[in-house]
Each structure stands twice: as C-alpha cells, then as structure tokens.
Design a protein around this motif. Structure first.
Motif, mmCIF file in Angstrom:
data_model
loop_
_atom_site.group_PDB
_atom_site.id
_atom_site.type_symbol
_atom_site.label_atom_id
_atom_site.label_comp_id
_atom_site.label_asym_id
_atom_site.label_seq_id
_atom_site.Cartn_x
_atom_site.Cartn_y
_atom_site.Cartn_z
ATOM 1 N N ASN A 75 0.843 -1.188 0.000
ATOM 2 C CA ASN A 75 0.000 0.000 0.000
ATOM 3 C C ASN A 75 0.881 1.241 0.000
ATOM 4 O OD1 ASN A 75 -1.761 2.226 1.098
ATOM 5 N ND2 ASN A 75 -3.250 0.554 1.128
ATOM 6 N N THR A 76 0.606 2.164 -0.907
ATOM 7 C CA THR A 76 1.453 3.352 -1.040
ATOM 8 C C THR A 76 1.312 4.300 0.142
ATOM 9 O OG1 THR A 76 -0.255 4.549 -2.275
ATOM 10 C CG2 THR A 76 1.332 3.254 -3.549
ATOM 11 N N GLN A 77 0.258 4.145 0.962
ATOM 12 C CA GLN A 77 0.077 5.024 2.114
ATOM 13 C C GLN A 77 0.792 4.524 3.361
ATOM 14 O OE1 GLN A 77 -4.139 5.664 2.663
ATOM 15 N NE2 GLN A 77 -4.391 6.646 0.672
ATOM 16 N N ALA A 78 1.403 3.354 3.288
ATOM 17 C CA ALA A 78 2.118 2.791 4.435
ATOM 18 C C ALA A 78 3.444 3.507 4.640
ATOM 19 C CB ALA A 78 2.356 1.302 4.227
ATOM 20 N N ARG A 79 3.860 3.575 5.888
ATOM 21 C CA ARG A 79 5.155 4.188 6.206
ATOM 22 C C ARG A 79 6.265 3.146 6.305
ATOM 23 N NH1 ARG A 79 7.489 8.698 7.761
ATOM 24 N NH2 ARG A 79 9.052 8.739 9.413
ATOM 25 N N TYR A 80 5.911 1.927 6.722
ATOM 26 C CA TYR A 80 6.894 0.856 6.898
ATOM 27 C C TYR A 80 6.499 -0.330 6.025
ATOM 28 C CZ TYR A 80 7.829 3.750 10.967
ATOM 29 O OH TYR A 80 8.098 4.824 11.781
ATOM 30 N N PHE A 81 7.502 -1.063 5.528
ATOM 31 C CA PHE A 81 7.253 -2.166 4.613
ATOM 32 C C PHE A 81 8.485 -3.054 4.549
ATOM 33 C CE2 PHE A 81 8.068 1.929 2.594
ATOM 34 C CZ PHE A 81 9.295 1.727 1.996
ATOM 35 N N LEU A 82 8.332 -4.243 3.995
ATOM 36 C CA LEU A 82 9.482 -5.095 3.708
ATOM 37 C C LEU A 82 10.192 -4.547 2.477
ATOM 38 C CD1 LEU A 82 7.786 -8.593 4.172
ATOM 39 C CD2 LEU A 82 9.405 -7.497 5.741
ATOM 40 N N PRO A 83 11.518 -4.600 2.438
ATOM 41 C CA PRO A 83 12.225 -4.054 1.271
ATOM 42 C C PRO A 83 11.990 -4.887 0.018
ATOM 43 C CG PRO A 83 13.764 -5.125 2.762
ATOM 44 C CD PRO A 83 12.440 -5.085 3.476
ATOM 45 N N SER A 84 11.781 -4.200 -1.083
ATOM 46 C CA SER A 84 11.664 -4.887 -2.369
ATOM 47 C C SER A 84 13.021 -5.432 -2.788
ATOM 48 C CB SER A 84 11.157 -3.918 -3.435
ATOM 49 O OG SER A 84 12.154 -2.947 -3.737
ATOM 50 N N ALA A 85 13.025 -6.211 -3.861
ATOM 51 C CA ALA A 85 14.282 -6.757 -4.367
ATOM 52 C C ALA A 85 15.277 -5.654 -4.674
ATOM 53 C CB ALA A 85 14.014 -7.610 -5.607
ATOM 54 N N ASP A 86 14.832 -4.586 -5.344
ATOM 55 C CA ASP A 86 15.735 -3.486 -5.699
ATOM 56 C C ASP A 86 16.157 -2.688 -4.476
ATOM 57 O OD1 ASP A 86 16.028 -3.858 -8.475
ATOM 58 O OD2 ASP A 86 14.129 -2.859 -8.877
#
Length: 336
Positions: free
Chosen positions: A159-170
């Motif tokens: 979700n683009t509104q999230a502040r924290y996330f798991l890192p993508s491959a890049d």
C-alpha cells in the motif's frame, strides 16, 4: 565567497546527520527502537551483473533498517496486543527467525497501525472453517485492488500510504551492494569484490557472520559483521532475509515464492550465497530457522524537506559562485 559556501555546506550537513535517527514503537516497558539508514542517490543506475538482472535502480529516497529485526522487538509487539508471533528463542538481541513471510508482513503492519499509519499489506480475517491451505498458507493475505486507498497497480502487494514495509528486491539490493561515493556496485555487502572474512560476531570492516558451527546460531543483530557502504549491518551472513518481492518480481500472486537474500551463518553456505549474483527463494508460508528480515521505510517528512531544500540551496550557491568567478574573470581582463 568560498568561506561562505563552505559554511553553508556545514550548516546543512549538521541537521541532516541528526535526522538519521531511530523510530520508536510501543510504550512503557514494551517500547523499542528501530534504527534506520537513509538510502539516497535516487535514480542510481542499475547493476547488470547480478541476480536479478538488472537490479538495484531505485528512483526515490527511502530508509532501511540498519539491523535485522530482533526477537525482543517481536516479543514487545506481541505483548502490546494484536500479534501472536513466535520465533526461535535464542536471545533478545538475536535476529527473529522462524517467521514466515506472512508473519513478517503482519509485524510490519503492526509497526504502521500502532503509529497511526496505513497497513502495508492486506490481510482479511480467516474463518475457523476455512480450508487448511488458507489457514496455514495464505493466512488471509490478499492483493490490494483497484478502489482500495493506496492501491498501486505496479505493486499490488504494498500500500502506497504505508510508512513501513518489507524491502523490495531493488531496495534490498541497492542498500547492500551500491556504493554512493564510488557510484559502483560491489559483489558483497561489505563494500568489496572479495569474499568477507568469516567471524562468529563483531563489527570489523570486511567481516560477516558465516561459515560458523550450526549449533552456535546467528550473532546478535548489531554484531553481525562490518557495515555496507550505506551503513547497514548483516546484509551478508548471519540469517537470510525476506524480500517483499516475488521470485519473479511481478508481485501478482499471493501464494508465489518470495525472494531471499544475504546468506546465513551455517557452514554449508559458500561465499556465493552472500553475493550479488545469488538470490534464494522460499514459499511465503515457510518459516525456516535461518531466515529473518529487516524493515524499510519512507523518508521522514522533515528529512525529505531538508534534503530537497539543501539540494536546491546547494545548486543556487554553486550558480552564485560560478557567476562570481565569471565576473572576476571579466574584471581582470578589463583592467589588465
């Protein structure tokens, strides 16, 4: 003019350094901090020598955890309610392992919702009479859909509104292998094309926790070897880390395998497993004892404003210096 220019650079450098700080979560005895490293240099070129190919090009600034998520962080989040995640119980400062991708995603969601932000990943309640593959497999994980606030068709996982996330491959790849000073990708996250020196623990440059006895287990997250050029620790060795991304990078199938990076401490691992040329993968419901994760984040609003303002001001001062030099050159020619 030169002195003024240097003074202005110092003025902007000091607050920028102070903004590289930890984020606080929880409360009271169950509060904890996650220290983030800013990954700048947006628009860096991709690496065409690793796996995947190309990899590492990120057009925006972001932050990534300096260390792997620890067992103590999981325990404190559990104690505050809403989560019931389990780990291997090696010690509070050890990286939290034996968590599936879904469980890591739920912890990330807790980081968001407990701080008043939107969840990164979409989970729906799973009824008690659901088929076993839904209860023990997908755990209610779904793609964000058109009409959902924060839906991104390029990445239905996040979700683009999230502040924290798991890192993508890049995002993971850039933080590990890209050197912003040299403008170069290294083969290993220690800022070198040579295999890291194996150690049981420590922070000496060029070292990582690998090729150690299985029964020893991983080192404490903050003692997992030397830092990468950006300043992250443990992106080589110690434990494998979940990427957000599917193994095929498309992010369109909830049950698809997810990427893993970085290698672990186990002696059967070769140096290749820690390199930019090797990317592992597991099903998202798997919870191996040698897999953990770290968290990524968008920039702090204040830091983003400061960096934008600092960049524009720096460009302005460079332009002033250039014009002053041009005027001085013309004056010298006029009165010569």
């Amino acid at each position: 003019m030169k002195r003024m220019f240097i003074a202005m650079l110092a003025l902007f450098a000091l607050p920028a350094a102070n903004l590289c700080r930890a984020d606080t979560f929880g409360s009271g005895a169950n509060s904890f901090e996650i220290e983030f490293v800013t990954i700048g240099d947006p628009g860096n070129p991709p690496d065409t020598t690793g796996d995947p190919n190309p990899a590492g090009a990120v057009p925006y600034e972001y932050r990534i955890g300096k260390y792997e998520i620890s067992e103590a962080m999981i325990d404190k989040a559990n104690a505050l309610g809403g989560l019931s995640l389990t780990h291997d119980g090696r010690g509070p400062n050890k990286p939290a392992t034996s968590l599936s991708w879904f469980e890591a995603a739920k912890f990330v969601n807790w980081l968001n919702t407990s701080t008043g932000n939107a969840p990164a990943y979409k989970f729906i309640p799973v009824p008690d009479d659901s088929p076993p593959e839904e209860v023990f497999g997908l755990m209610g994980f779904q793609l964000w859909q058109l009409g959902d606030a924060g839906y991104d068709p390029a990445n239905p996982f996040r979700n683009t509104q999230a502040r924290y996330f798991l890192p993508s491959a890049d995002e993971w790849y850039k933080a590990a292998f890209y050197d912003p000073v040299a403008g170069h990708y290294w083969d290993y996250p220690t800022g070198s094309d040579d295999a890291p020196i194996p150690v049981a623990f420590g922070t000496a440059p060029g070292t990582t926790v690998w090729n150690q006895p299985f029964e020893q287990g991983p080192a404490d997250a903050y003692l997992a070897g030397g830092a990468s050029p950006y300043g992250t620790v443990g992106q080589a060795g110690n434990v494998w880390e979940w990427e957000e991304s599917e193994s095929n990078l498309v992010n369109d199938t909830p049950a698809a395998q997810r990427g893993l990076r970085g290698g672990d401490w186990i002696p059967s691992l070769s140096a290749l497993g820690m390199s930019s040329t090797f990317r592992n993968r597991f099903l998202p419901e798997n919870n191996p004892i040698n897999v953990g994760f770290r968290v990524a984040s968008v920039p702090e609003p204040g830091a983003l404003w400061l960096l934008t303002f600092g960049a524009s001001t720096l460009a302005l001062f460079r332009n002033i210096v250039r014009k002053c030099r041009l005027l001085r050159h013309r004056s010298d020619r006029l009165f010569a």
